[in-house]
Design a protein around this motif. Structure first.
Motif, PDB file in Angstrom:
ATOM      1  N   ALA A  66       1.052  -1.228   0.426  1.00 15.36           N
ATOM      2  CA  ALA A  66       0.025  -0.081  -0.187  1.00 15.36           C
ATOM      3  C   ALA A  66       0.855   1.143   0.269  1.00 15.36           C
ATOM      4  O   ALA A  66       0.357   2.280   0.544  1.00 15.36           O
ATOM      5  N   GLY A  67       1.599   0.827  -0.882  1.00 17.79           N
ATOM      6  CA  GLY A  67       3.389   2.441  -0.649  1.00 17.79           C
ATOM      7  C   GLY A  67       2.277   3.296  -1.346  1.00 17.79           C
ATOM      8  O   GLY A  67       2.596   4.862  -1.420  1.00 17.79           O
ATOM      9  N   MET A  68       1.305   3.188  -2.213  1.00 15.55           N
ATOM     10  CA  MET A  68       0.620   4.585  -3.033  1.00 15.55           C
ATOM     11  C   MET A  68      -0.082   5.371  -1.936  1.00 15.55           C
ATOM     12  O   MET A  68      -0.653   6.066  -2.527  1.00 15.55           O
ATOM     13  N   CYS A  69      -0.288   5.261  -1.192  1.00 15.50           N
ATOM     14  CA  CYS A  69      -0.975   5.443   0.033  1.00 15.50           C
ATOM     15  C   CYS A  69      -0.537   6.834  -0.057  1.00 15.50           C
ATOM     16  O   CYS A  69      -1.475   8.291   0.267  1.00 15.50           O
ATOM     17  N   LEU A  70       0.549   7.068  -0.173  1.00 16.65           N
ATOM     18  CA  LEU A  70       1.578   8.040   0.800  1.00 16.65           C
ATOM     19  C   LEU A  70       1.650   9.285  -0.973  1.00 16.65           C
ATOM     20  O   LEU A  70       1.215  10.715  -0.941  1.00 16.65           O
ATOM     21  N   GLN A  71       0.779   8.757  -2.202  1.00 14.71           N
ATOM     22  CA  GLN A  71       0.819   9.613  -3.272  1.00 14.71           C
ATOM     23  C   GLN A  71      -0.866   9.943  -3.174  1.00 14.71           C
ATOM     24  O   GLN A  71      -1.473  10.776  -4.034  1.00 14.71           O
ATOM     25  N   ALA A  72      -1.964   9.149  -2.633  1.00 15.55           N
ATOM     26  CA  ALA A  72      -2.875   8.746  -2.730  1.00 15.55           C
ATOM     27  C   ALA A  72      -3.847  10.228  -2.406  1.00 15.55           C
ATOM     28  O   ALA A  72      -3.754  10.712  -0.996  1.00 15.55           O
ATOM     29  N   ALA A  73      -4.959  10.771  -2.770  1.00 17.54           N
ATOM     30  CA  ALA A  73      -5.549  11.421  -2.261  1.00 17.54           C
ATOM     31  C   ALA A  73      -6.600  11.061  -1.433  1.00 17.54           C
ATOM     32  O   ALA A  73      -6.452  11.930  -0.356  1.00 17.54           O
ATOM     33  N   GLY A  74      -7.297   9.452  -1.353  1.00 16.04           N
ATOM     34  CA  GLY A  74      -7.165   9.332  -0.681  1.00 16.04           C
ATOM     35  C   GLY A  74      -7.533   7.308  -0.495  1.00 16.04           C
ATOM     36  O   GLY A  74      -6.652   7.413  -1.619  1.00 16.04           O
ATOM     37  N   ALA A  75      -7.856   7.196   0.562  1.00 21.41           N
ATOM     38  CA  ALA A  75      -8.310   5.959   0.315  1.00 21.41           C
ATOM     39  C   ALA A  75      -9.326   5.360   1.003  1.00 21.41           C
ATOM     40  O   ALA A  75     -10.792   5.867   1.452  1.00 21.41           O
ATOM     41  N   VAL A  76      -9.981   4.227   0.173  1.00 21.08           N
ATOM     42  CA  VAL A  76     -11.322   3.580   1.249  1.00 21.08           C
ATOM     43  C   VAL A  76     -11.338   2.743   1.705  1.00 21.08           C
ATOM     44  O   VAL A  76     -10.649   1.407   0.910  1.00 21.08           O
ATOM     45  N   LEU A  77     -11.507   2.269   2.963  1.00 23.57           N
ATOM     46  CA  LEU A  77     -11.772   0.877   3.331  1.00 23.57           C
ATOM     47  C   LEU A  77     -12.767  -0.089   3.142  1.00 23.57           C
ATOM     48  O   LEU A  77     -13.632   0.646   4.171  1.00 23.57           O
ATOM     49  N   VAL A  78     -12.206  -0.538   2.584  1.00 19.79           N
ATOM     50  CA  VAL A  78     -14.281  -1.348   2.329  1.00 19.79           C
ATOM     51  C   VAL A  78     -13.779  -2.815   3.945  1.00 19.79           C
ATOM     52  O   VAL A  78     -12.995  -3.393   3.072  1.00 19.79           O
ATOM     53  N   CYS A  79     -15.122  -1.974   4.314  1.00 16.98           N
ATOM     54  CA  CYS A  79     -14.812  -3.105   5.331  1.00 16.98           C
ATOM     55  C   CYS A  79     -16.657  -4.548   5.505  1.00 16.98           C
ATOM     56  O   CYS A  79     -18.048  -3.803   4.710  1.00 16.98           O
ATOM     57  N   GLY A  80     -16.599  -5.479   6.066  1.00 17.00           N
ATOM     58  CA  GLY A  80     -17.727  -6.040   6.215  1.00 17.00           C
ATOM     59  C   GLY A  80     -18.379  -6.330   7.114  1.00 17.00           C
ATOM     60  O   GLY A  80     -17.755  -6.308   8.431  1.00 17.00           O
ATOM     61  N   GLU A  81     -19.399  -6.566   7.624  1.00 16.41           N
ATOM     62  CA  GLU A  81     -20.461  -7.092   8.918  1.00 16.41           C
ATOM     63  C   GLU A  81     -20.814  -8.664   8.473  1.00 16.41           C
ATOM     64  O   GLU A  81     -22.028  -8.297   8.213  1.00 16.41           O
ATOM     65  N   PRO A  82     -19.983  -9.280   8.958  1.00 20.85           N
ATOM     66  CA  PRO A  82     -20.864 -11.053   8.344  1.00 20.85           C
ATOM     67  C   PRO A  82     -21.829 -10.831   9.389  1.00 20.85           C
ATOM     68  O   PRO A  82     -23.471 -11.953   9.195  1.00 20.85           O
ATOM     69  N   GLY A  83     -22.235 -10.237  10.418  1.00 22.67           N
ATOM     70  CA  GLY A  83     -23.119 -10.837  11.059  1.00 22.67           C
ATOM     71  C   GLY A  83     -24.873 -10.478  10.285  1.00 22.67           C
ATOM     72  O   GLY A  83     -25.619 -10.252  10.288  1.00 22.67           O
ATOM     73  N   LEU A  84     -24.454  -9.220   9.884  1.00 23.29           N
ATOM     74  CA  LEU A  84     -25.686  -8.931   8.343  1.00 23.29           C
ATOM     75  C   LEU A  84     -25.738 -10.605   7.680  1.00 23.29           C
ATOM     76  O   LEU A  84     -27.242  -9.728   6.421  1.00 23.29           O
ATOM     77  N   ALA A  85     -25.067 -10.796   7.006  1.00 20.51           N
ATOM     78  CA  ALA A  85     -24.854 -11.823   5.772  1.00 20.51           C
ATOM     79  C   ALA A  85     -26.296 -12.580   6.411  1.00 20.51           C
ATOM     80  O   ALA A  85     -25.575 -13.588   7.548  1.00 20.51           O
ATOM     81  N   LYS A  86     -26.477 -12.760   6.081  1.00 20.43           N
ATOM     82  CA  LYS A  86     -28.428 -14.165   5.893  1.00 20.43           C
ATOM     83  C   LYS A  86     -27.708 -15.569   5.315  1.00 20.43           C
ATOM     84  O   LYS A  86     -27.920 -16.610   5.148  1.00 20.43           O
ATOM     85  N   TYR A  87     -26.214 -15.288   4.702  1.00 22.78           N
ATOM     86  CA  TYR A  87     -25.615 -16.427   3.965  1.00 22.78           C
ATOM     87  C   TYR A  87     -24.671 -16.415   5.193  1.00 22.78           C
ATOM     88  O   TYR A  87     -23.651 -15.201   4.087  1.00 22.78           O
ATOM     89  N   PRO A  88     -23.876 -16.586   6.059  1.00 22.56           N
ATOM     90  CA  PRO A  88     -22.433 -16.507   7.037  1.00 22.56           C
ATOM     91  C   PRO A  88     -20.882 -16.203   5.724  1.00 22.56           C
ATOM     92  O   PRO A  88     -20.546 -15.477   5.638  1.00 22.56           O
ATOM     93  N   ASP A  89     -21.342 -17.197   4.749  1.00 20.79           N
ATOM     94  CA  ASP A  89     -19.682 -17.815   4.378  1.00 20.79           C
ATOM     95  C   ASP A  89     -20.103 -16.581   2.878  1.00 20.79           C
ATOM     96  O   ASP A  89     -18.737 -16.684   2.459  1.00 20.79           O
TER      97      ASP A  89
END
Length: 169
Positions: A66-89
């Motif tokens: 993730a070295g390019m983060c030093l140049q990037a305008a920003g970053a999006v961290l995509v996160c999951g919430e397994p507890g919301l999943a009807k199909y856990p896997d």
């Protein structure tokens, strides 16, 4: 930009122009990410927009790719919430689809981004979760540094007819 052009011309951008962007610049791309398909339509994702230079530098220090983060305008961290999943896997596939939509929408908006893997690497997930104060129920899945592309890689021909089968292997 037409959809097929967007699909065929999107590239992983790892070099960005030193031009700041508002965190609002990713609002529509994140909206597009939320339109990704998900198992049972559960949409088990969350998006953390990272724009502070010190946070982007932290990411570059703890993530080996993730070295390019030093140049990037920003970053999006995509996160999951397994507890919301009807199909856990299935939350992993759901977050992957959302990440792809985000990348395509960034490209359609004239921005660039790159898919940086986080999950299932504990050595990446734990420091990110701690640094950004993620609740225990939230799992960092992927990171998308973004900005105005400094360079755009060539468009290779990736079509491989030999990988297509019909009806049977």
């Amino acid at each position: 930009m037409d959809a097929m052009d967007c699909l065929f011309t999107r590239r992983s951008i790892r070099s960005f122009k030193p031009e700041p962007l508002s965190p609002d610049a990713v609002r529509e791309p994140i909206r597009a990410a939320m339109y990704a398909p998900s198992a049972g339509n559960q949409r088990p994702w969350h998006f953390l927009v990272v724009s502070r230079r010190e946070d982007l530098a932290f990411i570059a220090r703890i993530h080996p790719y993730a070295g390019m983060c030093l140049q990037a305008a920003g970053a999006v961290l995509v996160c999951g919430e397994p507890g919301l999943a009807k199909y856990p896997d299935m939350w992993v596939q759901d977050c992957a689809a959302a990440t792809q939509n985000l990348l395509l929408a960034l490209h359609a908006e004239g921005l660039g981004g790159v898919y940086v893997g986080v999950h299932p690497r504990e050595e990446r997930m734990k420091p990110l979760a701690a640094h950004f104060g993620l609740p225990a129920s939230i799992v960092p899945f992927s990171l998308v540094p973004y900005g105005r592309p400094a360079t755009v890689p060539e468009q290779p021909d990736r079509f491989m007819a030999e990988r297509i089968r019909t009806d049977r292997w």
